[in-house]
Design a protein around this motif. Structure first.
Motif, short mmCIF file in Angstrom:
data_model
loop_
_atom_site.label_atom_id
_atom_site.label_comp_id
_atom_site.label_asym_id
_atom_site.label_seq_id
_atom_site.Cartn_x
_atom_site.Cartn_y
_atom_site.Cartn_z
N PHE A 54 -36.82 -21.63 -27.31
CA PHE A 54 -37.67 -22.00 -26.24
C PHE A 54 -36.84 -21.94 -25.18
O PHE A 54 -35.67 -22.34 -25.07
N SER A 55 -37.44 -21.93 -23.77
CA SER A 55 -36.91 -21.90 -22.56
C SER A 55 -36.55 -23.34 -22.15
O SER A 55 -37.69 -24.13 -22.08
N LEU A 56 -35.42 -23.48 -21.47
CA LEU A 56 -35.18 -24.96 -20.80
C LEU A 56 -36.14 -25.12 -19.59
O LEU A 56 -36.42 -26.19 -19.51
N ARG A 57 -36.57 -24.09 -19.19
CA ARG A 57 -37.42 -24.15 -17.89
C ARG A 57 -38.64 -24.72 -18.40
O ARG A 57 -39.32 -25.33 -17.86
N LEU A 58 -39.20 -23.99 -19.26
CA LEU A 58 -40.50 -24.14 -19.74
C LEU A 58 -40.56 -25.92 -20.26
O LEU A 58 -41.40 -26.47 -20.05
N LEU A 59 -39.45 -26.30 -20.99
CA LEU A 59 -39.47 -27.52 -21.27
C LEU A 59 -39.50 -28.54 -20.36
O LEU A 59 -40.11 -29.54 -20.48
N THR A 60 -38.72 -28.37 -19.27
CA THR A 60 -38.69 -29.02 -18.10
C THR A 60 -40.09 -29.14 -17.47
O THR A 60 -40.56 -30.38 -17.14
N ALA A 61 -40.86 -28.01 -17.42
CA ALA A 61 -41.91 -27.90 -16.77
C ALA A 61 -43.10 -28.67 -17.66
O ALA A 61 -43.97 -29.46 -16.71
N ARG A 62 -43.11 -28.78 -18.85
CA ARG A 62 -44.07 -29.55 -19.57
C ARG A 62 -43.63 -30.91 -19.69
O ARG A 62 -44.44 -32.00 -19.58
N ILE A 63 -42.52 -31.38 -19.50
CA ILE A 63 -42.05 -32.63 -19.31
C ILE A 63 -42.73 -33.37 -18.07
O ILE A 63 -43.19 -34.41 -18.00
N ARG A 64 -42.52 -32.40 -16.95
CA ARG A 64 -43.08 -32.99 -15.75
C ARG A 64 -44.62 -33.10 -15.69
O ARG A 64 -45.19 -34.00 -15.02
N ALA A 65 -45.21 -32.12 -16.35
CA ALA A 65 -46.62 -32.19 -16.51
C ALA A 65 -47.03 -33.20 -17.35
O ALA A 65 -48.02 -33.88 -17.10
N ILE A 66 -46.31 -33.49 -18.48
CA ILE A 66 -47.00 -34.66 -19.29
C ILE A 66 -46.71 -35.96 -18.72
O ILE A 66 -47.53 -37.07 -18.57
N LEU A 67 -45.51 -36.11 -17.70
CA LEU A 67 -45.28 -37.38 -17.07
C LEU A 67 -46.21 -37.51 -15.88
O LEU A 67 -46.85 -38.73 -15.64
N ARG A 68 -46.76 -36.40 -15.24
CA ARG A 68 -47.65 -36.73 -14.29
C ARG A 68 -49.07 -37.08 -14.89
O ARG A 68 -50.01 -38.02 -14.41
N ARG A 69 -49.23 -36.64 -15.96
CA ARG A 69 -50.66 -36.81 -16.60
C ARG A 69 -50.69 -38.28 -17.12
O ARG A 69 -51.62 -38.86 -17.19
N ALA A 70 -49.55 -38.75 -17.68
CA ALA A 70 -49.44 -40.22 -18.27
C ALA A 70 -49.41 -41.28 -17.24
O ALA A 70 -49.91 -42.22 -17.53
N GLU A 71 -48.68 -40.82 -15.99
CA GLU A 71 -48.70 -41.86 -15.09
C GLU A 71 -49.03 -41.23 -13.76
O GLU A 71 -48.01 -41.03 -12.91
N PRO A 72 -50.30 -40.94 -13.35
CA PRO A 72 -50.35 -40.18 -11.92
C PRO A 72 -50.20 -40.67 -11.12
O PRO A 72 -49.78 -40.13 -9.94
N GLU A 73 -50.14 -42.00 -10.82
CA GLU A 73 -49.77 -42.80 -9.60
C GLU A 73 -48.37 -42.70 -9.31
O GLU A 73 -48.00 -42.99 -8.04
N ARG A 74 -47.41 -42.08 -10.06
CA ARG A 74 -46.00 -42.15 -9.96
C ARG A 74 -45.73 -40.81 -10.58
O ARG A 74 -45.70 -40.76 -11.63
N SER A 75 -44.92 -40.13 -9.74
CA SER A 75 -44.56 -38.85 -10.34
C SER A 75 -42.92 -38.88 -10.91
O SER A 75 -42.33 -37.88 -11.09
N HIS A 76 -42.73 -40.06 -11.20
CA HIS A 76 -41.42 -40.43 -11.97
C HIS A 76 -40.24 -39.55 -11.14
O HIS A 76 -39.38 -38.83 -11.62
N GLY A 77 -39.88 -39.92 -9.96
CA GLY A 77 -38.76 -39.20 -9.11
C GLY A 77 -39.16 -37.83 -8.71
O GLY A 77 -38.07 -37.25 -7.94
N HIS A 78 -40.29 -37.18 -9.35
CA HIS A 78 -40.46 -35.85 -8.82
C HIS A 78 -41.26 -35.66 -7.52
O HIS A 78 -42.35 -36.17 -7.58
N THR A 79 -40.56 -35.11 -6.54
CA THR A 79 -41.63 -34.97 -5.37
C THR A 79 -42.45 -33.76 -5.33
O THR A 79 -41.90 -32.53 -5.79
#
Length: 270
Positions: free
Chosen positions: A137-162
């Motif tokens: 797998f692509s590390l870039r793809l994994l990172t993108a998936r992680i960010r997307a799931i974190l946004r979905r799981a807790e939309p009011e806070r992007s966990h440090g991601h601007t």
């Protein structure tokens, strides 16, 4: 490889993975309280090291475990923000680990799978995995998936991601009875929530963006896996099958995703 990992505080130290079990790797007592913690559970030392370094470079804190048995207690007693599990591991595999974690926690989980793990992928998603990514797998793809799931799981806070301007500009999508919110990965059908994995969401978004237009399997995989990764043709069929099943839990008559044999799929509501 031992299940015991040594605490380190820098990505450059990640190569030495022997020491005390369950200790956070990539952080210490002075770590930023707002930092996002990602637990990595895999018996492959090279994957643990490379993924940990890549995630730390993106600002995440990583916790490394080389088997499910070692990881279980720590994940329940001190849950991270998200976990990435390999499916096939010694002592306790990823499916059993997810089953036990899900009994105690809604922890977001991504599975890493092999190409021939389709049956395990389906079981994992039924158990509540949020997504899966096939090796290699692509590390870039994994990172993108992680960010997307974190946004979905807790939309009011992007966990440090601007959020980038393109993310802020993402408009909701309304197609008949279908509602999609790309910024939060929310989906509704007839005002009833449907929980899709990130991959499923991206495939559905590609279909719903142009109702009635046939999308080939390659086009749908390009939408879901933008990193030029080889994906078997049957993978999209599996995603479509699971999506239909999920929509039919809220509407038994759901038939908006049409199969065009030999051509691909299309979305039409009404």
């Amino acid at each position: 490889m031992s299940g015991d990992l040594e605490e380190t505080s820098h990505a450059s130290d990640a190569g030495d993975l022997t020491g005390k079990a369950g200790v956070i790797e990539g952080s210490d007592e002075h770590a930023d309280a707002e930092a996002v913690e990602i637990a990595l559970v895999d018996d492959d030392r090279n994957i643990l090291t490379s993924v940990s370094i890549a995630l730390q470079a993106e600002g995440f804190v990583t916790r490394l475990y080389s088997d499910g048995e070692t990881a279980l207690k720590a994940l329940i007693e001190n849950p991270p923000d998200l976990a990435v599990f390999d499916i096939k591991m010694p002592k306790m595999d990823g499916l059993e680990l997810l089953r036990r974690v899900r009994a105690n926690s809604p922890l977001p989980v991504i599975f890493l799978t092999s190409k021939d793990d389709e049956a395990d992928e389906e079981v994992g998603l039924e158990l509540g995995a949020d997504d899966y990514i096939a090796k290699p797998f692509s590390l870039r793809l994994l990172t993108a998936r992680i960010r997307a799931i974190l946004r979905r799981a807790e939309p009011e806070r992007s966990h440090g991601h601007t959020a980038t301007p393109s993310e802020n500009a993402q408009a909701t999508l309304n197609r008949g009875r279908l509602f999609m919110d790309p910024a939060r990965h929310h989906v509704k059908w007839n005002d009833k929530a449907v929980s899709l994995t990130v991959t499923e969401f991206l495939i559905l978004e590609a279909l719903a963006a142009r109702p009635g237009v046939i999308k080939s399997r390659n086009q749908l995989m390009d939408a879901a896996y933008p990193d030029d990764i080889f994906v078997d043709d049957r993978t999209v069929d599996s995603h479509i099958k699971r999506m239909r099943s999920k929509f039919r839990t809220v509407d038994q008559t759901f038939d908006a995703i049409e199969t065009l044999y030999g051509a691909g799929y299309s979305f039409t509501d009404g």
